[in-house]
Design a protein around this motif. Sequence first.
Motif, PDB file in Angstrom:
ATOM      1  N   PRO A  45       3.273   3.760  -2.096  1.00  0.00           N
ATOM      2  CA  PRO A  45       3.800   4.041  -3.437  1.00  0.00           C
ATOM      3  C   PRO A  45       5.336   3.966  -3.449  1.00  0.00           C
ATOM      4  CG  PRO A  45       2.222   5.703  -2.773  1.00  0.00           C
ATOM      5  CD  PRO A  45       2.489   4.879  -1.575  1.00  0.00           C
TER       6      PRO A  45
ATOM      7  N   ALA B 119       0.816  -1.221   0.000  1.00  0.00           N
ATOM      8  CA  ALA B 119       0.000   0.000   0.000  1.00  0.00           C
ATOM      9  C   ALA B 119       0.847   1.268   0.000  1.00  0.00           C
ATOM     10  CB  ALA B 119      -0.927  -0.013   1.210  1.00  0.00           C
TER      11      ALA B 119
ATOM     12  N   ALA C 129       7.539   5.742  -4.914  1.00  0.00           N
ATOM     13  CA  ALA C 129       8.217   7.023  -4.718  1.00  0.00           C
ATOM     14  C   ALA C 129       8.262   7.379  -3.232  1.00  0.00           C
ATOM     15  CB  ALA C 129       7.479   8.103  -5.505  1.00  0.00           C
TER      16      ALA C 129
ATOM     17  N   LEU D  75       2.959  14.068  -1.444  1.00  0.00           N
ATOM     18  CA  LEU D  75       4.133  13.226  -1.167  1.00  0.00           C
ATOM     19  C   LEU D  75       5.421  14.000  -1.438  1.00  0.00           C
ATOM     20  CD1 LEU D  75       3.264   9.706  -2.631  1.00  0.00           C
ATOM     21  CD2 LEU D  75       3.241  10.455  -0.273  1.00  0.00           C
TER      22      LEU D  75
ATOM     23  N   ILE E 215       0.783  10.718   3.790  1.00  0.00           N
ATOM     24  CA  ILE E 215       1.258   9.373   3.427  1.00  0.00           C
ATOM     25  C   ILE E 215       0.621   8.312   4.332  1.00  0.00           C
ATOM     26  CG2 ILE E 215       3.448   9.722   4.696  1.00  0.00           C
ATOM     27  CD1 ILE E 215       3.125   7.462   1.699  1.00  0.00           C
TER      28      ILE E 215
ATOM     29  N   LEU F 201      -5.410   2.903   0.990  1.00  0.00           N
ATOM     30  CA  LEU F 201      -5.059   1.826   0.040  1.00  0.00           C
ATOM     31  C   LEU F 201      -5.246   0.450   0.671  1.00  0.00           C
ATOM     32  CD1 LEU F 201      -1.923   3.327  -1.713  1.00  0.00           C
ATOM     33  CD2 LEU F 201      -4.088   2.804  -2.760  1.00  0.00           C
ATOM     34  N   MET F 202      -4.882   0.347   1.960  1.00  0.00           N
ATOM     35  CA  MET F 202      -5.054  -0.957   2.630  1.00  0.00           C
ATOM     36  C   MET F 202      -6.525  -1.328   2.745  1.00  0.00           C
ATOM     37  SD  MET F 202      -2.073  -1.018   5.475  1.00  0.00           S
ATOM     38  CE  MET F 202      -2.673  -2.469   6.263  1.00  0.00           C
TER      39      MET F 202
ATOM     40  N   MET G 223       3.582   7.597 -17.562  1.00  0.00           N
ATOM     41  CA  MET G 223       4.437   8.774 -17.483  1.00  0.00           C
ATOM     42  C   MET G 223       4.657   9.361 -18.878  1.00  0.00           C
ATOM     43  SD  MET G 223       8.134   8.722 -15.718  1.00  0.00           S
ATOM     44  CE  MET G 223       9.051   8.428 -17.196  1.00  0.00           C
TER      45      MET G 223
ATOM     46  N   MET H  20      -2.724   4.657  -6.476  1.00  0.00           N
ATOM     47  CA  MET H  20      -1.270   4.447  -6.368  1.00  0.00           C
ATOM     48  C   MET H  20      -0.559   5.065  -7.581  1.00  0.00           C
ATOM     49  SD  MET H  20       0.892   2.626  -4.428  1.00  0.00           S
ATOM     50  CE  MET H  20       0.665   0.950  -3.929  1.00  0.00           C
TER      51      MET H  20
ATOM     52  N   LEU I 121      -2.867   7.884   3.146  1.00  0.00           N
ATOM     53  CA  LEU I 121      -2.857   7.190   1.848  1.00  0.00           C
ATOM     54  C   LEU I 121      -2.679   5.683   2.041  1.00  0.00           C
ATOM     55  CD1 LEU I 121      -2.661   7.091  -1.253  1.00  0.00           C
ATOM     56  CD2 LEU I 121      -0.258   7.643  -1.067  1.00  0.00           C
ATOM     57  N   VAL I 122      -1.745   5.320   2.919  1.00  0.00           N
ATOM     58  CA  VAL I 122      -1.506   3.888   3.177  1.00  0.00           C
ATOM     59  C   VAL I 122      -2.762   3.240   3.756  1.00  0.00           C
ATOM     60  CG1 VAL I 122      -0.171   2.265   4.577  1.00  0.00           C
ATOM     61  CG2 VAL I 122       0.987   4.138   3.412  1.00  0.00           C
TER      62      VAL I 122
ATOM     63  N   ASN J 228       2.237   8.078  -7.611  1.00  0.00           N
ATOM     64  CA  ASN J 228       3.571   7.944  -8.206  1.00  0.00           C
ATOM     65  C   ASN J 228       3.800   8.997  -9.292  1.00  0.00           C
ATOM     66  OD1 ASN J 228       4.979   5.869  -6.852  1.00  0.00           O
ATOM     67  ND2 ASN J 228       3.653   4.348  -7.795  1.00  0.00           N
TER      68      ASN J 228
ATOM     69  N   GLU K 171      -7.697  -2.314  -0.780  1.00  0.00           N
ATOM     70  CA  GLU K 171      -7.170  -3.616  -1.197  1.00  0.00           C
ATOM     71  C   GLU K 171      -7.809  -4.752  -0.411  1.00  0.00           C
ATOM     72  OE1 GLU K 171      -2.937  -3.176  -1.056  1.00  0.00           O
ATOM     73  OE2 GLU K 171      -2.948  -2.022  -2.916  1.00  0.00           O
TER      74      GLU K 171
ATOM     75  N   TRP L 121      12.953   9.460 -17.490  1.00  0.00           N
ATOM     76  CA  TRP L 121      12.228  10.565 -16.856  1.00  0.00           C
ATOM     77  C   TRP L 121      12.683  11.904 -17.440  1.00  0.00           C
ATOM     78  CZ3 TRP L 121      13.876  14.416 -13.216  1.00  0.00           C
ATOM     79  CH2 TRP L 121      12.819  15.142 -12.653  1.00  0.00           C
TER      80      TRP L 121
ATOM     81  N   GLY M  47       8.982  -1.094 -14.129  1.00  0.00           N
ATOM     82  CA  GLY M  47       8.078   0.031 -13.868  1.00  0.00           C
ATOM     83  C   GLY M  47       8.536   0.858 -12.686  1.00  0.00           C
TER      84      GLY M  47
ATOM     85  N   LEU N 259       3.871   2.081 -15.299  1.00  0.00           N
ATOM     86  CA  LEU N 259       4.222   3.425 -14.841  1.00  0.00           C
ATOM     87  C   LEU N 259       4.966   4.209 -15.928  1.00  0.00           C
ATOM     88  CD1 LEU N 259       3.896   5.245 -12.404  1.00  0.00           C
ATOM     89  CD2 LEU N 259       6.116   4.493 -11.609  1.00  0.00           C
TER      90      LEU N 259
ATOM     91  N   ALA O 140       4.329  12.338  -7.649  1.00  0.00           N
ATOM     92  CA  ALA O 140       5.651  12.430  -7.029  1.00  0.00           C
ATOM     93  C   ALA O 140       6.736  12.701  -8.074  1.00  0.00           C
ATOM     94  CB  ALA O 140       5.950  11.151  -6.263  1.00  0.00           C
ATOM     95  N   LEU O 141       6.456  12.334  -9.329  1.00  0.00           N
ATOM     96  CA  LEU O 141       7.424  12.595 -10.401  1.00  0.00           C
ATOM     97  C   LEU O 141       7.153  13.948 -11.081  1.00  0.00           C
ATOM     98  CD1 LEU O 141       7.552   9.071 -12.073  1.00  0.00           C
ATOM     99  CD2 LEU O 141       9.386  10.157 -10.819  1.00  0.00           C
TER     100      LEU O 141
END
Lengths: 344, 266
Positions: A203, A201, A205, B226, B245, B252-253, B116, B203, B248-249, B207, B256, A306, A287, B112, B210-211
């Motif tokens: 991410p 759970a 990053a 994040l 965070i 997500l838990m 991206m 998720m 978020l965890v 990600n 899931e 990236w 990935g 991903l 975060a990028l």
Amino acid sequence: MNSSLPTFSMRRTWLDLSELQRSERQMEGGGRLRGFISIPISLGLLFRLREPPFTGRAMMRLLITMAARTMRALLLMLFAAVGTILLVRFAPGFFSDAREMDARYAQVAQAEMQMESARQQRVSVTAAKALEGWLHGDLGTSRQYQTPVVDLLTARIPVSALLLGKGIVCGWLLAICAALPISGLRGKNILWGAPFTVLLAIPVAAMATACIVSDAGGPVLVLSLLIAAREFKFLQSLLESAWRSPHLLLGRAQGMRARALLTLHILPNLAPQLCALATLSLVTALGALIPVEVVFTVPGVGELAWSAVMNRDLPVLATISLLMACAVGLAGWIAPRPAMLEVA
Amino acid sequence: MKKLLTAVFLLLLVLVAVFTLSWSRWSYAAQDREAILAPTTAVHPAGTDELGRDRLVRTAAALLIGLTGATLAAAISIVVAAGVGLLAGFSPRWIAAALMFFSDGFLSLPWLFFLMMVRSLLPLTASPLMTAVTTFVVLAFLGWPAFARAIYRGALGMRGSEWMIQGRASGLTTWQLMRLHVVPQLRSLIWPQFLICVPAFIMAEANLGALGLGVGEPIPSWGAMLMELDNTALLVSSHWVYLPIALLVVVLMILESFASEVKVYA
């Protein structure tokens, strides 16, 4: 019609029992070493080469299937490459050239640049030029670094390959070390698998950033934890069902050691599934490579991807897409499928 | 029972987020210039970020935006997947092969990386709302191929079933068979796929964000929040930086666990 259904399972049981008896004989005769050696040999069970007898016709069918799969993988790579070229070609700002703003260029030079740009606007020209270059080993020149893409990749591929290799191996070791003892437990204890559920759970990053902030671990740890979290549940359920199969229950009742059961029965029988899982790990790791390399500033392919994405560097992006598609295609090619096993 | 508990817990989280947004006098974009990087106070219960924005409000908004966006994207994705899967399942073999090859083409790149790449090739300098919409639309239109394969397998299994032959013999058209029998039968396959999709999309958005390719500022998103973790000075000043965070965890838990429960019963 109905009688054919149980025949298969009876045959499987008979095979398993005969394997059990054979392994017992090996153990009695001090054949422990042979038992261990049989693990890599039993990987041949991947295509069931030992049973039934491998005839010429079956070999021909296998070759045809493999050729078809190779062709499909190649076509998929081509599809990925052409798709990337098209995507980048239609991206806004693709044709902008910083040199057009530069007053030092004469009007003639600027007109030449505009003509070149107009020529490149045709999709077929762009795609044909890129494909022709690849076939001749010319991957083009990076727009942002003004360096041949080959040079950029040559320096970065070993870094990423090492990182991927270490991450996958450590992740698998971690997952196997956790799944093996847990799968042997009688009651179902959710708490044992809880750390992996939590890891799933988070991410990638965020995991990488947490590692940097806490000054603990590096990119290999993040990749390993990700792979371990992804594979743990599959491995646990595979091993659990394997431990409970009737022939292993018989073996356990007859006093066979857990190690012998594991090396002679469980691992060889699970080899195809494990192989398929391992190839999936490669895709997962590929990935995750990008955020991991970006956060840890590892000079690898992920970081280059990236950077190319942020700067719309078509030659680099198209080459990396092709590389990724090759890796995924190869993984898919290696992974055994039920149809493949039937053919063999 | 576990399914009910997780659903109730998720609903509670959503209600708390809605209550926080409606109760607080700060909006997610409002800056309190007098309280930049402020610790916990009565005005800002979870402190503020480096622009003086209330962290609790932003986290609540990120939860709602992430959950809504991912749910809508998952719904679109599943509809597309169901359409492609059913079309492939009930078409001549060459059409099925072409459709599955097309979906395999999407799967030939790591998820991903593909996300991206596609996200970066769309306009990056759009309005914040447009970036949010674009991000979730990209997720929706790139997330369907794996599910389409699963639905295609399910449809293929039904195609040769006895009740299908009986239906055809009774004069039902393919469309009627699909609407009356196949889709209801496939619901047990589609629903778990949808539930798996939602956390996967949350998720992926985190990600991407975060990028630097996710939802644009000042709209709060998991990914953008994040990025706060990169600021070491901020981490030292307040432990509330970890709130997004942590939440978020937890989300997500819950999702899931909910998906796995449904899978078990499906």
